[in-house]
Design a protein around this motif. Structure first.
Motif, PDB file in Angstrom:
ATOM      1  N   VAL A  53       0.840  -1.206   0.000  1.00 24.15           N
ATOM      2  CA  VAL A  53       0.000   0.000   0.000  1.00 24.15           C
ATOM      3  C   VAL A  53       0.872   1.252   0.000  1.00 24.15           C
ATOM      4  O   VAL A  53       0.647   2.196  -0.766  1.00 24.15           O
ATOM      5  N   PHE A  54       1.889   1.260   0.858  1.00 24.33           N
ATOM      6  CA  PHE A  54       2.776   2.418   0.917  1.00 24.33           C
ATOM      7  C   PHE A  54       3.528   2.590  -0.397  1.00 24.33           C
ATOM      8  O   PHE A  54       3.712   3.706  -0.883  1.00 24.33           O
ATOM      9  N   SER A  55       3.979   1.479  -0.974  1.00 22.07           N
ATOM     10  CA  SER A  55       4.692   1.533  -2.244  1.00 22.07           C
ATOM     11  C   SER A  55       3.805   2.122  -3.340  1.00 22.07           C
ATOM     12  O   SER A  55       4.251   2.960  -4.143  1.00 22.07           O
ATOM     13  N   MET A  56       2.543   1.710  -3.380  1.00 27.88           N
ATOM     14  CA  MET A  56       1.604   2.234  -4.370  1.00 27.88           C
ATOM     15  C   MET A  56       1.304   3.707  -4.122  1.00 27.88           C
ATOM     16  O   MET A  56       1.149   4.492  -5.069  1.00 27.88           O
ATOM     17  N   ALA A  57       1.225   4.090  -2.834  1.00 33.80           N
ATOM     18  CA  ALA A  57       0.919   5.485  -2.486  1.00 33.80           C
ATOM     19  C   ALA A  57       2.087   6.418  -2.786  1.00 33.80           C
ATOM     20  O   ALA A  57       1.891   7.627  -2.954  1.00 33.80           O
ATOM     21  N   GLU A  58       3.271   5.866  -2.855  1.00 31.45           N
ATOM     22  CA  GLU A  58       4.463   6.684  -3.128  1.00 31.45           C
ATOM     23  C   GLU A  58       4.861   6.664  -4.599  1.00 31.45           C
ATOM     24  O   GLU A  58       5.752   7.402  -5.018  1.00 31.45           O
ATOM     25  N   GLY A  59       4.208   5.785  -5.399  1.00 34.35           N
ATOM     26  CA  GLY A  59       4.565   5.647  -6.809  1.00 34.35           C
ATOM     27  C   GLY A  59       3.879   6.684  -7.678  1.00 34.35           C
ATOM     28  O   GLY A  59       3.167   7.583  -7.202  1.00 34.35           O
ATOM     29  N   HIS A  60       4.081   6.551  -8.995  1.00 35.97           N
ATOM     30  CA  HIS A  60       3.566   7.536  -9.942  1.00 35.97           C
ATOM     31  C   HIS A  60       2.432   6.991 -10.804  1.00 35.97           C
ATOM     32  O   HIS A  60       1.898   7.721 -11.636  1.00 35.97           O
ATOM     33  N   ASP A  61       2.072   5.732 -10.610  1.00 31.32           N
ATOM     34  CA  ASP A  61       0.955   5.145 -11.349  1.00 31.32           C
ATOM     35  C   ASP A  61      -0.355   5.627 -10.706  1.00 31.32           C
ATOM     36  O   ASP A  61      -0.662   5.282  -9.564  1.00 31.32           O
TER      37      ASP A  61
END
Length: 508
Positions: free
Chosen positions: A304-312
């Motif tokens: 979740v954190f990885s997705m929230a910090e990404g650009h997608d």
């Protein structure tokens, strides 16, 4: 005693059988029936001569069929379910073969009503051909027919006899035959199975023994990415029930989902199914225990954190939704608080996205923030209030102005979303102090002219109501503003102040 309107309708009904061109008579009968109060026919019942209507519904043009459907629905709803199935069971069964989809929907919905009666359901179960045809309606081209079939079959399975009839013997064979027609139809049957399994532990056991539930799980954890994406939605629904979660845990399904997320980084097609898998854990955390789920499956929060910090943007939207779900409970909020600065950076990014991101992302951020910031009055300890206040301050240097500016934009979704954020914190003293310190905010809250549409008026009313009912509002806002808030609340969301005009002699 029947009302004159009912007697007039029955008179029109009795004249149908001898009419050469029944369309005009059906129009008159439809008008008469639709004008009756729902209980009027029930008082006159329980028996009505409906045979002629069924005959007319089986033939004629679209208008004739449509009128018959409306009239029959009114009369059948007023009749005893047992009487309906005993006297019109054959006509209902014929309706399942009708070329007009609305006739099928009428028939299936009546069966759904009939099976709620303990005595009438036995008559349905003694008519296996009727049930068989409803099962085959799951494969109907029109989705509304399939949905009605799924709903009625789910109701049939609520009785022990219906459950046994559907998931054992010949009808189970029919279900499997329907599944074989196409992927889409197979998923509809899975939807029915999950509906049934969600009803009780006994229902789940029948679904397990039928082999259909294990087939769903096999497809979920198989190698077809599109199938995974579809199946996870149904498995998530199953996980909302205690028996469903227990089954998934015992079968190792939750561990398998976790492992698939772990391996998603090396899968170029993970974008197809990863959002659904992450949502699964978000929903699991809420219905179970956020702390326990996050500790037992650390990959969930990591992803979740990885997705929230990404650009997608697609993944970001899913991450934001999940954070909002996770943070909707106090336990979930405390789990997020433990992540420290990383979550604070996420809040700051959500504030930026709410201000200037793509329209859909802005709305999702506002909804998530409203969920994160809300604290029920009975859980407002000093520590939790300070925590939410610190979260609010992470959004921007002037968070109240941030949401004020969003709420003045001419887009209802954004306007209402910003109001929902204000409503979420409206009963927290620190937020009230920020509001009253913001120039013009107290006047803005009671200004009805800035809320042009129904949804905006309702969203503003919820904010006013939250402020007016707060125990600390009178002290923080001051008596003058507090009286205006109470007045607004008592006037309701749609109040319009009357404007008097004076006629002047000689004016145009």
């Amino acid at each position: 005693m029947a009302t004159p309107g009912v007697e007039a309708a029955l008179e029109l009904l009795s004249r149908l059988s001898g009419v050469r061109d029944p369309v005009e008579e059906l129009r008159n009968l439809r008008v008469a029936v639709e004008a009756l109060q729902p209980g009027a026919l029930r008082e006159r019942g329980p028996q009505f001569p409906l045979e002629g209507l069924f005959v007319l519904m089986a033939e004629g043009d679209s208008e004739q069929i449509s009128s018959c459907i409306v009239i029959l629905e009114r009369f059948l709803q007023a009749m005893d379910p047992l009487y309906v199935i005993r006297n019109f069971g054959e006509q209902l069964q014929k309706g399942l073969f009708h070329h007009h989809d609305s006739v099928k929907i009428l028939t299936i919905s009546q069966v759904g009503r009939i099976v709620e009666d303990r005595d009438a359901v036995k008559e349905i179960l003694n008519t296996p051909e009727l049930l068989r045809q409803i099962i085959y309606c799951i494969a109907a081209e029109k989705m509304s027919v399939a949905k009605e079939a799924i709903k009625s079959l789910s109701r049939i399975a609520e009785s022990p006899e219906g459950l046994e009839a559907l998931l054992e013997g010949n009808l189970l064979v029919d279900l499997k035959n329907v599944m074989a027609k196409s992927d889409i139809i197979r998923y509809r049957v899975y939807e029915l199975v999950v509906n049934i399994a969600s009803a009780s532990a006994d229902s789940l056991n029948y679904c397990v023994n039928s082999g259909l539930l294990s087939q769903l799980i096999e497809e979920l954890t198989g190698n077809d990415m599109l199938v995974r994406a579809t199946c996870i939605e149904m498995v998530t629904s199953l996980a909302h029930t205690q028996q469903g979660r227990r089954y998934l845990a015992q079968q190792g399904v939750i561990d398998k989902i976790s492992n698939i997320i772990i391996g998603a980084d090396s899968d170029p097609f993970s974008g197809l199914y990863l959002p659904g898998f992450v949502k699964f854990f978000g929903n699991l955390a809420i219905v179970d225990s956020p702390e326990q789920v996050c500790e037992q499956y650390p990959i969930f929060m990591k992803k979740v954190f990885s997705m929230a910090e990404g650009h997608d943007q697609t993944m970001y939207g899913v991450a934001v939704d999940t954070l909002g779900i996770l943070g909707s409970t106090v336990e979930g909020k405390l789990v997020l608080q433990k992540t420290g600065r990383r979550f604070q950076h996420m809040l700051n990014r959500m504030g930026c996205q709410a201000k200037s991101g793509p329209a859909e992302v802005r709305v999702r951020c506002l909804d998530a923030l409203a969920s994160l910031f809300y604290l029920p009055p009975d859980q407002q300890t000093d520590d939790l209030l300070r925590m939410i206040e610190s979260w609010f301050s992470c959004l921007s240097s002037q968070p109240v102005e941030l949401f004020r500016n969003i709420s003045t934009q001419p887009f209802p979704d954004l306007h209402c979303g910003a109001l929902r954020v204000f409503t979420a914190v409206a009963n927290q003293p620190w937020a009230q102090r920020l509001m009253i310190a913001s120039p013009g905010f107290a006047e803005y809250v009671v200004d009805r002219s800035v809320d042009p549409d129904k949804l905006s008026k309702e969203a503003k009313y919820e904010l006013v109501k939250a402020l007016a009912n707060s125990k600390t509002s009178a002290e923080i806002f001051g008596n003058q503003h507090y009286v205006k808030l109470r007045g607004y609340m008592h006037e309701g969301p749609y109040y319009v102040k009357a404007v008097s005009t004076t006629a002047v002699e000689g004016a145009d």
